[in-house]
Design a protein around this motif. Structure first.
Motif, PDB file in Angstrom:
ATOM      1  N   HIS A   2       0.859  -1.181   0.000  1.00 45.78           N
ATOM      2  CA  HIS A   2       0.000   0.000   0.000  1.00 45.78           C
ATOM      3  C   HIS A   2       0.899   1.236   0.000  1.00 45.78           C
ATOM      4  CE1 HIS A   2      -3.720   2.200   0.866  1.00 45.78           C
ATOM      5  NE2 HIS A   2      -2.904   3.036   1.473  1.00 45.78           N
ATOM      6  N   GLU A   3       0.693   2.127  -0.949  1.00 46.52           N
ATOM      7  CA  GLU A   3       1.470   3.367  -0.992  1.00 46.52           C
ATOM      8  C   GLU A   3       0.603   4.508  -0.486  1.00 46.52           C
ATOM      9  OE1 GLU A   3       4.313   2.300  -4.785  1.00 46.52           O
ATOM     10  OE2 GLU A   3       2.740   3.780  -5.047  1.00 46.52           O
ATOM     11  N   TRP A   4       1.208   5.361   0.339  1.00 44.40           N
ATOM     12  CA  TRP A   4       0.495   6.503   0.915  1.00 44.40           C
ATOM     13  C   TRP A   4       1.216   7.767   0.489  1.00 44.40           C
ATOM     14  CZ3 TRP A   4      -3.862   6.625   3.919  1.00 44.40           C
ATOM     15  CH2 TRP A   4      -4.178   7.867   4.468  1.00 44.40           C
ATOM     16  N   TYR A   5       0.490   8.682  -0.138  1.00 44.52           N
ATOM     17  CA  TYR A   5       1.081   9.933  -0.587  1.00 44.52           C
ATOM     18  C   TYR A   5       0.534  11.078   0.241  1.00 44.52           C
ATOM     19  CZ  TYR A   5       2.660   7.195  -4.523  1.00 44.52           C
ATOM     20  OH  TYR A   5       3.266   6.243  -5.291  1.00 44.52           O
ATOM     21  N   THR A   6       1.422  11.809   0.879  1.00 40.57           N
ATOM     22  CA  THR A   6       1.034  12.923   1.741  1.00 40.57           C
ATOM     23  C   THR A   6       0.225  13.952   0.975  1.00 40.57           C
ATOM     24  OG1 THR A   6       3.022  12.563   3.043  1.00 40.57           O
ATOM     25  CG2 THR A   6       1.929  14.672   3.327  1.00 40.57           C
ATOM     26  N   ARG A   7       0.606  14.197  -0.255  1.00 34.36           N
ATOM     27  CA  ARG A   7      -0.098  15.209  -1.047  1.00 34.36           C
ATOM     28  C   ARG A   7      -1.591  14.899  -1.155  1.00 34.36           C
ATOM     29  NH1 ARG A   7       2.685  16.956  -6.370  1.00 34.36           N
ATOM     30  NH2 ARG A   7       3.990  17.878  -4.770  1.00 34.36           N
ATOM     31  N   GLY A   8      -1.951  13.654  -1.333  1.00 32.07           N
ATOM     32  CA  GLY A   8      -3.357  13.290  -1.491  1.00 32.07           C
ATOM     33  C   GLY A   8      -4.069  12.953  -0.197  1.00 32.07           C
ATOM     34  N   ARG A  11      -0.584  13.645   6.154  1.00 34.16           N
ATOM     35  CA  ARG A  11       0.390  12.823   6.874  1.00 34.16           C
ATOM     36  C   ARG A  11      -0.295  11.586   7.449  1.00 34.16           C
ATOM     37  NH1 ARG A  11       4.173  15.751  10.891  1.00 34.16           N
ATOM     38  NH2 ARG A  11       5.158  16.295   8.938  1.00 34.16           N
TER      39      ARG A  11
END
Length: 113
Positions: A2-8, A11
């Protein structure tokens, strides 16, 4: 994975981590990121009594004035100004290749945050 992107998504919080990985408490965790995220992770794992499963890598000194840094495993030294990431300070000052974060063995069940 699972990838988590702060921008979307902002935090990552520990509550969100529990939703993403329901068996997090059975895994070793390698955390690297902003100081706020690492502090939150340390508090969370300490409260749950699983602090020994959390492995934290900080790439900035904890002081704002900087100073001399010793990389424990390699024994190399670098001067850091407190604003520059430690890997960048190491790369600028050492002729040897830059240090690489330790990657957990593939055979272990682990989480990297």
């Amino acid at each position: 994975m699972h990838e988590w992107y702060t921008r979307g998504g902002g935090r990552l919080t520990m509550a969100q981590l529990r939703g993403i990985c329901r068996d997090w408490h059975h895994r070793d965790v390698w955390a690297c990121g902003p100081a706020g995220l690492l502090e939150q992770a340390e508090r969370h794992w300490r409260r749950t009594g699983l602090r020994d499963r959390l492995h934290v890598e900080r790439f900035r000194p904890d002081v704002t004035s900087g100073g001399r840094v010793t990389f424990t495993v390699s024994g190399r030294h670098a001067d850091a100004d407190g604003a520059t990431p430690l890997l960048a300070a190491d790369t600028r000052q050492c002729a040897a290749p830059p240090l690489r974060p330790e990657v957990p063995p593939a055979s272990r069940r682990s989480i990297s945050i």
